[in-house]
Design an enzyme around this catalytic site. Structure first.
Site, PDB file in Angstrom:
ATOM      1  N   ASP A   1       1.047  -1.381   0.086  1.00 33.16           N
ATOM      2  CA  ASP A   1       0.055  -0.082  -0.051  1.00 33.16           C
ATOM      3  C   ASP A   1       0.781   1.265   0.119  1.00 33.16           C
ATOM      4  OD1 ASP A   1       0.847  -0.832   2.560  1.00 33.16           O
ATOM      5  OD2 ASP A   1      -0.616   0.555   3.626  1.00 33.16           O
TER       6      ASP A   1
ATOM      7  N   GLU B   1       0.248  -1.267   5.488  1.00 30.82           N
ATOM      8  CA  GLU B   1       1.380  -1.162   6.484  1.00 30.82           C
ATOM      9  C   GLU B   1       0.972   0.158   6.843  1.00 30.82           C
ATOM     10  OE1 GLU B   1       5.064   0.547   7.575  1.00 30.82           O
ATOM     11  OE2 GLU B   1       3.730   1.429   5.785  1.00 30.82           O
TER      12      GLU B   1
END
Length: 485
Positions: A77, A144
């Site tokens: 991400d 994350e």
């Protein structure tokens, strides 16, 4: 020249492909599909776990089958931040990259080099047939940036490696062996709507153009916080005149220092001209305070029509006071590692939600667990005094430095052999997934590395082109040296 034409070809081609795939946090379906397709096209063994993490495996080159297995790890991400005047749908649109001298940048949005370039490095290794290496695993984790969900819920049988290279650092020539733990603290104000007085003049005030940045890596730089600048001016006005607030918001993500904020408020019409004059004087004072730090700061005020309603006076005053006085920035420095921030807090976002809620999001970090909880407790007490309901996230652990680490020594030797200088061994105040990996796989020996980036978590994010080649050569050299163990 386009990004895909830069050298080394493999890593830049992979990075260019990644920038074309939408992948904001909690929306990793498209990038996961890309990874699975990449593995299928290249004949790479691949699997996923229950939360959507992806693991690829590459067998050792001949003669190195008994070498330790290395895990290369990056997160899928990216932080989805854009300038307010930019039209971009992070769920649909590719990142528009361009080359500016020695830097790769994006047009008005985050670049996603955090951690797209780490992903690209791991993918390039998986298809680079010129390398000598032992058994390899490439782990790509989800979410994350908002909660470390992938690392926290990593399947217990996903990885088999004993050494892990986290590819999520942001400085060439630096090897990280420790990081801060973190926790989020959220304060919710519940308000009642009140009629907007008819004898008031109403304004829209806006702060924009701040540098913002990463709430771990940049918190020590003393950059301005847009939320605090807005609340400071409204609080100052409230000391001189009756004030009614109808709206306030600023910032976006818990791990980004807020760059923009705005509010709508009113004062008795008799004081209209005084407020405009006060804003101009305030703007001059703020520019002087942040001279050399915030060159593009803008503070603007415009008269607006009377709103339908205002936030009840008691809540709006408590809200403005608490945002203005809330702790933000560095709380203490490490006594173990020079120039390392030990504990900090970020006043990240203020958002109006529904018809009666205002949510203030903050984030605390520390390499000392008890200090992390102390800082979160202070923030909790602060907002509870203002009448807010306060809650904490589960948080995540820090990663204590191991200065006897074998992979650290190998990684440092590899860099010195390639470039003739010793890399710095450091810890980082930002959060990495390594602490969570260690809690699930206590045997892991880990370091974190990466090329040079600046302005991460903001639309000013940029990636230094020459360091990407250095990063990739360094990564390959580490794999080669471990293969000979």
């Amino acid at each position: 020249m386009e990004v895909k034409d830069l050298k080394p070809e493999l890593i830049w081609r992979c990075f260019d492909e990644i920038t074309k795939v939408p992948r904001p946090s909690k929306h990793e379906d498209q990038i996961r599909a890309y990874l699975l397709d990449f593995a299928g096209k290249n004949g790479i063994e691949v699997k996923t776990d229950a939360v959507g993490n992806v693991l690829m495996k590459k067998p050792a080159t001949k003669g190195h089958e008994n070498a330790p297995t290395i895990v290369m790890q990056a997160h899928m991400d990216m932080v989805a931040e854009k300038n307010s005047d930019v039209k971009h749908d992070f769920l649909k649109d590719p990142i528009e990259t361009y080359i500016d001298g020695e830097w790769v940048k994006a047009r008005g949005t985050t670049l996603g080099a955090d951690n797209g370039i780490g992903m690209a490095g791991a993918l390039a290794v998986m298809i680079d047939n010129t390398l000598e290496h032992g058994p390899l695993e490439a782990l790509f984790t989800v979410n994350e940036e908002i909660g470390l969900e992938g690392a926290e819920n990593l399947g217990s049988d996903m990885i088999t490696g004993t050494m892990l290279l986290n590819l999520d650092s942001e400085d060439d020539g630096e090897i990280f062996v420790g990081c801060a733990g973190g926790i989020d603290t959220t304060a919710v104000f519940t308000y009642k709507k009140s009629m907007a007085p008819t004898n008031f003049t109403y304004f829209h005030i806006e702060v924009s153009g701040l540098l913002g940045g990463h709430s771990g890596g940049d918190i020590h730089l003393g950059r301005a916080n847009a939320n605090k600048l807005i609340s400071r001016f409204i609080w100052d006005c409230s000391k001189k005149y009756p004030v009614e607030v109808s709206g306030i918001r600023g910032g976006n993500l818990r791990n980004a220092i807020p760059r923009e904020a705005s509010a709508e408020f009113g004062v008795l019409s008799d004081h209209k001209d005084e407020v405009v004059k006060a804003l101009n004087e305030y703007a001059d004072a703020i520019r002087n305070e942040y001279k050399g730090l915030e060159p593009n700061m803008k503070l603007e005020i415009n008269e607006i029509e009377r709103p339908e309603f205002c936030i009840d006076s008691a809540t709006s005053l408590a809200l403005v006071r608490s945002i203005y006085s809330a702790p933000h920035g560095v709380y203490s420095m490490s006594r173990d590692l020079e120039n390392l921030v030990e504990t900090s807090t970020n006043l990240a976002a203020v958002k109006m939600e529904g018809d009666d809620k205002i949510v203030v999001t903050t984030s605390q970090r520390s390499s000392v667990e008890s200090r992390k909880m102390d800082m979160a407790g202070q923030v909790e007490a602060h907002f509870e005094l203002a009448g807010a309901a306060v809650d904490h996230s589960d948080g995540y652990p820090g990663w204590a430095p191991n200065l006897e680490s074998r992979i650290m020594k190998i990684t440092a030797e590899a860099y010195e052999e390639l470039y003739g200088v010793k890399p710095e061994i450091k810890a980082i105040h930002a959060g990495l997934e390594c602490g969570l990996f260690l809690s699930k796989y206590p045997h892991l020996d880990m370091v974190s590395m990466g090329p040079t980036m600046r302005g991460v978590h903001s639309p000013d994010e940029k990636l230094l082109i020459p360091t990407v080649e250095k990063f990739y050569r360094h990564l390959c050299k580490v794999l080669e040296k471990v293969a000979s163990i």
